[in-house]
Design a protein around this motif. Structure first.
Motif, PDB file in Angstrom:
ATOM      1  N   GLU A 298      -0.397 109.059  47.832  1.00 11.47           N
ATOM      2  CA  GLU A 298      -0.806 108.649  46.495  1.00 11.47           C
ATOM      3  C   GLU A 298      -1.069 109.902  45.666  1.00 11.47           C
ATOM      4  O   GLU A 298      -1.321 110.982  46.213  1.00 11.47           O
ATOM      5  CB  GLU A 298      -2.075 107.787  46.543  1.00 11.47           C
ATOM      6  N   ILE A 299      -1.043 109.744  44.358  1.00  8.45           N
ATOM      7  CA  ILE A 299      -1.269 110.851  43.431  1.00  8.45           C
ATOM      8  C   ILE A 299      -2.410 110.462  42.500  1.00  8.45           C
ATOM      9  O   ILE A 299      -2.529 109.302  42.105  1.00  8.45           O
ATOM     10  CB  ILE A 299      -0.004 111.130  42.599  1.00  8.45           C
ATOM     11  N   SER A 300      -3.235 111.433  42.162  1.00  7.18           N
ATOM     12  CA  SER A 300      -4.300 111.188  41.197  1.00  7.18           C
ATOM     13  C   SER A 300      -4.410 112.360  40.247  1.00  7.18           C
ATOM     14  O   SER A 300      -4.469 113.505  40.683  1.00  7.18           O
ATOM     15  CB  SER A 300      -5.642 110.996  41.914  1.00  7.18           C
ATOM     16  N   PRO A 301      -4.448 112.068  38.940  1.00  4.85           N
ATOM     17  CA  PRO A 301      -4.745 113.156  38.014  1.00  4.85           C
ATOM     18  C   PRO A 301      -6.166 113.650  38.259  1.00  4.85           C
ATOM     19  O   PRO A 301      -7.022 112.875  38.661  1.00  4.85           O
ATOM     20  CB  PRO A 301      -4.604 112.515  36.631  1.00  4.85           C
ATOM     21  N   VAL A 302      -6.400 114.909  38.065  1.00  2.01           N
ATOM     22  CA  VAL A 302      -7.709 115.486  38.345  1.00  2.01           C
ATOM     23  C   VAL A 302      -8.502 115.705  37.057  1.00  2.01           C
ATOM     24  O   VAL A 302      -9.668 115.346  36.979  1.00  2.01           O
ATOM     25  CB  VAL A 302      -7.563 116.816  39.120  1.00  2.01           C
ATOM     26  N   ALA A 303      -7.875 116.275  36.059  1.00  2.00           N
ATOM     27  CA  ALA A 303      -8.587 116.653  34.838  1.00  2.00           C
ATOM     28  C   ALA A 303      -9.211 115.429  34.173  1.00  2.00           C
ATOM     29  O   ALA A 303      -8.553 114.421  33.938  1.00  2.00           O
ATOM     30  CB  ALA A 303      -7.629 117.344  33.871  1.00  2.00           C
ATOM     31  N   GLY A 304     -10.496 115.533  33.895  1.00  2.00           N
ATOM     32  CA  GLY A 304     -11.189 114.478  33.160  1.00  2.00           C
ATOM     33  C   GLY A 304     -11.626 113.295  33.997  1.00  2.00           C
ATOM     34  O   GLY A 304     -12.154 112.330  33.454  1.00  2.00           O
ATOM     35  N   TYR A 305     -11.429 113.327  35.303  1.00  2.00           N
ATOM     36  CA  TYR A 305     -11.808 112.212  36.154  1.00  2.00           C
ATOM     37  C   TYR A 305     -12.981 112.588  37.048  1.00  2.00           C
ATOM     38  O   TYR A 305     -13.101 113.726  37.493  1.00  2.00           O
ATOM     39  CB  TYR A 305     -10.637 111.768  37.038  1.00  2.00           C
TER      40      TYR A 305
ATOM     41  N   PRO B 227     -15.073 112.475  40.590  1.00  2.00           N
ATOM     42  CA  PRO B 227     -14.623 112.493  41.992  1.00  2.00           C
ATOM     43  C   PRO B 227     -14.418 111.098  42.586  1.00  2.00           C
ATOM     44  O   PRO B 227     -13.488 110.890  43.357  1.00  2.00           O
ATOM     45  CB  PRO B 227     -15.742 113.242  42.714  1.00  2.00           C
ATOM     46  N   GLU B 228     -15.255 110.143  42.202  1.00  2.32           N
ATOM     47  CA  GLU B 228     -15.124 108.782  42.735  1.00  2.32           C
ATOM     48  C   GLU B 228     -13.806 108.145  42.293  1.00  2.32           C
ATOM     49  O   GLU B 228     -13.177 107.413  43.040  1.00  2.32           O
ATOM     50  CB  GLU B 228     -16.309 107.902  42.300  1.00  2.32           C
TER      51      GLU B 228
ATOM     52  N   SER C  54     -10.775 107.075  44.728  1.00  2.00           N
ATOM     53  CA  SER C  54     -10.257 105.705  44.670  1.00  2.00           C
ATOM     54  C   SER C  54      -8.747 105.703  44.464  1.00  2.00           C
ATOM     55  O   SER C  54      -8.016 104.947  45.112  1.00  2.00           O
ATOM     56  CB  SER C  54     -10.948 104.942  43.534  1.00  2.00           C
ATOM     57  N   ASN C  55      -8.245 106.563  43.568  1.00  2.00           N
ATOM     58  CA  ASN C  55      -6.802 106.660  43.330  1.00  2.00           C
ATOM     59  C   ASN C  55      -6.057 107.094  44.594  1.00  2.00           C
ATOM     60  O   ASN C  55      -4.991 106.568  44.924  1.00  2.00           O
ATOM     61  CB  ASN C  55      -6.496 107.650  42.206  1.00  2.00           C
ATOM     62  N   LEU C  56      -6.624 108.080  45.288  1.00  2.00           N
ATOM     63  CA  LEU C  56      -5.954 108.602  46.484  1.00  2.00           C
ATOM     64  C   LEU C  56      -5.969 107.611  47.646  1.00  2.00           C
ATOM     65  O   LEU C  56      -5.113 107.668  48.521  1.00  2.00           O
ATOM     66  CB  LEU C  56      -6.589 109.929  46.907  1.00  2.00           C
TER      67      LEU C  56
END
Length: 133
Positions: free
Chosen positions: A97-104, A106-107, A111-113
């Motif tokens: 899975e991929i998750s954008p990091v900037a502006g998010y 950690p939870e 959850s995205n990953l």
């Protein structure tokens, strides 16, 4: 089919060219289509471009990528390059899975990953694979 792994690397400065070259070399070492891939790329290469090239060659194939300060294969170390490990196996069940990091928070990233993990884990257990990470 037995589990096989094959790697390829490139020192081409153009990310698209480096991906094509490394994927081509890694693909030649497999007798079956890959099940998943791992990419190590110099910070000189855009991971977004790496992902686009990987997905164009292997649509839907799980992959993990990261930027490194040195890219290793069994051939040795490169600096400023790109290396790929492709694995072909009917003994491994894989999801990425991929998750954008900037502006998010950690939870949100976690959850995205983890999206799809429970479903994938259940499918793997039905195939007799009891351990997941």
């Amino acid at each position: 089919m037995p589990t096989q792994a094959s790697s390829g690397r490139s020192i081409a400065p153009n990310t698209e060219e480096a991906c094509r070259e490394a994927l081509q070399v890694a693909s030649r070492g497999l007798s079956s289509p890959p099940t998943f891939g791992v990419v190590f790329a110099s910070a000189a290469h855009s991971l977004a471009t790496v992902q686009q090239q990987f997905s164009a060659q292997f649509p839907g194939l799980p992959m993990v990528s990261c930027q490194t300060a040195g890219e290793y294969t069994e051939v040795g170390l490169t600096k400023g390059g790109l290396s790929v490990l492709l694995v072909s196996s009917d003994e491994i069940h894989c999801l990425s899975e991929i998750s954008p990091v900037a502006g998010y928070e950690p939870e949100v990233i976690a959850s995205n990953l983890c999206a799809g993990f429970e479903e994938n884990s259940s499918a793997a257990k039905k195939l007799g694979y009891g351990l997941s990470s």
